[in-house]
Design a protein around this motif. Structure first.
Motif, PDB file in Angstrom:
ATOM      1  N   LYS A  41       0.878  -1.045   0.302  1.00 55.88           N
ATOM      2  CA  LYS A  41      -0.078  -0.045  -0.123  1.00 55.88           C
ATOM      3  C   LYS A  41       0.915   1.298  -0.070  1.00 55.88           C
ATOM      4  O   LYS A  41       0.598   2.109  -0.770  1.00 55.88           O
ATOM      5  CB  LYS A  41      -0.900  -0.069   1.161  1.00 55.88           C
ATOM      6  CG  LYS A  41      -1.938  -1.309   1.296  1.00 55.88           C
ATOM      7  CD  LYS A  41      -2.880  -0.955   2.455  1.00 55.88           C
ATOM      8  CE  LYS A  41      -2.215  -0.868   3.865  1.00 55.88           C
ATOM      9  NZ  LYS A  41      -1.548  -2.191   4.243  1.00 55.88           N
ATOM     10  N   SER A  42       1.815   1.374   0.783  1.00 53.11           N
ATOM     11  CA  SER A  42       2.568   2.430   0.774  1.00 53.11           C
ATOM     12  C   SER A  42       3.410   2.767  -0.231  1.00 53.11           C
ATOM     13  O   SER A  42       3.657   3.758  -0.833  1.00 53.11           O
ATOM     14  CB  SER A  42       3.647   2.654   2.005  1.00 53.11           C
ATOM     15  OG  SER A  42       2.846   2.611   3.464  1.00 53.11           O
ATOM     16  N   LEU A  45       1.344   4.187  -3.183  1.00 51.12           N
ATOM     17  CA  LEU A  45       1.138   5.529  -2.705  1.00 51.12           C
ATOM     18  C   LEU A  45       2.257   6.346  -3.369  1.00 51.12           C
ATOM     19  O   LEU A  45       2.089   7.455  -3.928  1.00 51.12           O
ATOM     20  CB  LEU A  45       0.753   5.881  -1.571  1.00 51.12           C
ATOM     21  CG  LEU A  45      -0.449   5.610  -1.018  1.00 51.12           C
ATOM     22  CD1 LEU A  45      -0.855   5.945   0.640  1.00 51.12           C
ATOM     23  CD2 LEU A  45      -1.796   6.341  -1.821  1.00 51.12           C
ATOM     24  N   ARG A  46       3.468   5.943  -3.013  1.00 49.61           N
ATOM     25  CA  ARG A  46       4.474   6.538  -3.256  1.00 49.61           C
ATOM     26  C   ARG A  46       4.692   6.724  -4.893  1.00 49.61           C
ATOM     27  O   ARG A  46       5.352   7.353  -5.461  1.00 49.61           O
ATOM     28  CB  ARG A  46       5.982   5.969  -2.774  1.00 49.61           C
ATOM     29  CG  ARG A  46       5.707   6.345  -1.110  1.00 49.61           C
ATOM     30  CD  ARG A  46       7.258   6.049  -0.348  1.00 49.61           C
ATOM     31  NE  ARG A  46       7.208   6.175   0.860  1.00 49.61           N
ATOM     32  CZ  ARG A  46       6.941   5.212   1.919  1.00 49.61           C
ATOM     33  NH1 ARG A  46       6.763   4.046   1.437  1.00 49.61           N
ATOM     34  NH2 ARG A  46       6.800   5.599   3.215  1.00 49.61           N
ATOM     35  N   LEU A  47       4.477   5.599  -5.595  1.00 54.25           N
ATOM     36  CA  LEU A  47       4.362   5.478  -6.967  1.00 54.25           C
ATOM     37  C   LEU A  47       3.601   6.718  -7.678  1.00 54.25           C
ATOM     38  O   LEU A  47       3.761   7.178  -8.353  1.00 54.25           O
ATOM     39  CB  LEU A  47       4.102   3.913  -7.788  1.00 54.25           C
ATOM     40  CG  LEU A  47       5.276   2.825  -7.154  1.00 54.25           C
ATOM     41  CD1 LEU A  47       4.797   1.422  -7.605  1.00 54.25           C
ATOM     42  CD2 LEU A  47       6.482   3.163  -8.296  1.00 54.25           C
ATOM     43  N   ASP A 163      -1.382   8.225   3.560  1.00 55.94           N
ATOM     44  CA  ASP A 163      -0.901   6.813   4.050  1.00 55.94           C
ATOM     45  C   ASP A 163      -1.106   6.648   5.462  1.00 55.94           C
ATOM     46  O   ASP A 163      -0.643   7.157   6.376  1.00 55.94           O
ATOM     47  CB  ASP A 163       0.710   6.628   3.805  1.00 55.94           C
ATOM     48  CG  ASP A 163       1.041   5.324   3.888  1.00 55.94           C
ATOM     49  OD1 ASP A 163       0.192   4.443   4.214  1.00 55.94           O
ATOM     50  OD2 ASP A 163       2.261   5.005   3.633  1.00 55.94           O
ATOM     51  N   GLU A 164      -2.136   5.686   6.069  1.00 55.00           N
ATOM     52  CA  GLU A 164      -2.530   5.643   7.267  1.00 55.00           C
ATOM     53  C   GLU A 164      -2.785   6.750   8.015  1.00 55.00           C
ATOM     54  O   GLU A 164      -2.256   6.978   9.155  1.00 55.00           O
ATOM     55  CB  GLU A 164      -1.523   4.713   7.919  1.00 55.00           C
ATOM     56  CG  GLU A 164      -1.391   3.264   7.315  1.00 55.00           C
ATOM     57  CD  GLU A 164      -2.432   2.396   7.749  1.00 55.00           C
ATOM     58  OE1 GLU A 164      -3.389   2.791   8.226  1.00 55.00           O
ATOM     59  OE2 GLU A 164      -2.393   1.171   6.987  1.00 55.00           O
ATOM     60  N   PRO A 165      -3.683   7.626   7.630  1.00 57.54           N
ATOM     61  CA  PRO A 165      -3.913   8.970   8.273  1.00 57.54           C
ATOM     62  C   PRO A 165      -4.155   9.083   9.723  1.00 57.54           C
ATOM     63  O   PRO A 165      -4.202  10.039  10.335  1.00 57.54           O
ATOM     64  CB  PRO A 165      -4.554   9.834   7.321  1.00 57.54           C
ATOM     65  CG  PRO A 165      -5.689   8.770   6.842  1.00 57.54           C
ATOM     66  CD  PRO A 165      -4.635   7.670   6.601  1.00 57.54           C
ATOM     67  N   THR A 166      -4.624   7.921  10.275  1.00 58.10           N
ATOM     68  CA  THR A 166      -5.420   7.918  11.492  1.00 58.10           C
ATOM     69  C   THR A 166      -4.726   7.099  12.477  1.00 58.10           C
ATOM     70  O   THR A 166      -4.894   7.194  13.588  1.00 58.10           O
ATOM     71  CB  THR A 166      -6.767   7.182  11.466  1.00 58.10           C
ATOM     72  OG1 THR A 166      -6.558   5.707  10.983  1.00 58.10           O
ATOM     73  CG2 THR A 166      -7.583   7.817  10.673  1.00 58.10           C
TER      74      THR A 166
END
Length: 253
Positions: A41-42, A45-47, A163-166
């Motif tokens: 997942k992370s 997002l960076r891609l 990315d996992e904001p919570t």
């Protein structure tokens, strides 16, 4: 589609971390990324943000390969809030959020009324306006996360990647932040750990496992007891919530 990806592959050594992922985010909607730890997942997002270059495949922004877009122009369009974003400098909250205005200013331009208004509005949206003069090292983990979101909003992006904001937020602020994200009318792609939160607040879901896309669609289409068993290795019962009508997962122990 404002942001899309075609057959993205990114590897470390001989291991594919992201393996042939294709997606298209709906403008103004929230796309949730789900998957076990290490599912990619992370890295995805960076891609999508252009921070990493894929080994193959491409990311498109309004049909244009983002590798052909300058970093400054891309930053005026897209904002990324990473999971472990931090700083060693003991700066004030307003200084962190002001960084979001850098893509909109020339090297020799002064601070404008418009810049200040954007910073104040971003801090107000995340409930941190009354902490403008607080120092970074005095903030809790949850407060720091909200400041990083405010910095992203100060960029005035059209696409927002989270990315996992919570992480580090108590349940009240988790719910408030995700509700806020859903109300922004931005094209948003968010990696989440809590599957019930994803079902409640995301318009579409994508599930990754071992770097591969294994399911995508609306929460009702994607979430199933079989998927919970096969991808997340847990037994669960899924029912429609009487409160919001979305799927709700009851874990069986």
């Amino acid at each position: 589609m404002s942001i899309s990806a075609e057959n993205l592959v990114w590897s470390v050594g001989k291991t594919n971390i992201v393996n042939g992922v294709t997606l298209a985010a709906q403008p103004g909607k929230v796309l949730g990324l789900l998957g076990p730890n290490g599912s990619g997942k992370s890295s995805l997002l960076r891609l999508l943000s252009g921070l990493r270059r894929p080994a193959s495949g491409r990311v498109l922004l309004e049909g244009r390969n983002i590798q052909s877009i300058g970093r400054r122009a891309l930053a005026r369009r897209m904002a990324l809030v990473e999971q472990h974003a931090t700083t060693e400098a003991n700066v004030r909250v307003r200084d962190v959020v002001s960084l979001g205005r850098i893509p909109h200013r020339s090297p020799f331009s002064g601070w404008t009324v418009q810049d200040q208004a954007a910073v104040d509005a971003a801090l107000d949206r995340v409930g941190m306006l009354d902490r403008t003069d607080r120092y970074w090292h005095s903030l809790s983990g949850g407060e720091r996360q909200r400041v990083h979101l405010a910095r992203a909003l100060a960029q005035a992006p059209r696409e927002l990647l989270l990315d996992e904001p919570t992480n580090h937020l108590d349940i009240q602020h988790q719910m408030a932040l995700l509700k806020l994200v859903g109300e922004l009318s931005l094209t948003t792609i968010v990696a989440l750990h809590d599957i019930n939160h994803a079902a409640m607040f995301c318009d579409q879901l994508m599930v990754l496992d071992g770097g591969k896309l294994v399911a995508q669609g609306g929460p009702e289409e994607v979430l199933s007891e079989a998927l919970m068993r096969e991808v997340f290795c847990v037994e669960a019962r899924i029912e429609s919530s009487p409160h919001h009508g979305r799927p709700h997962i009851h874990y069986l122990v």
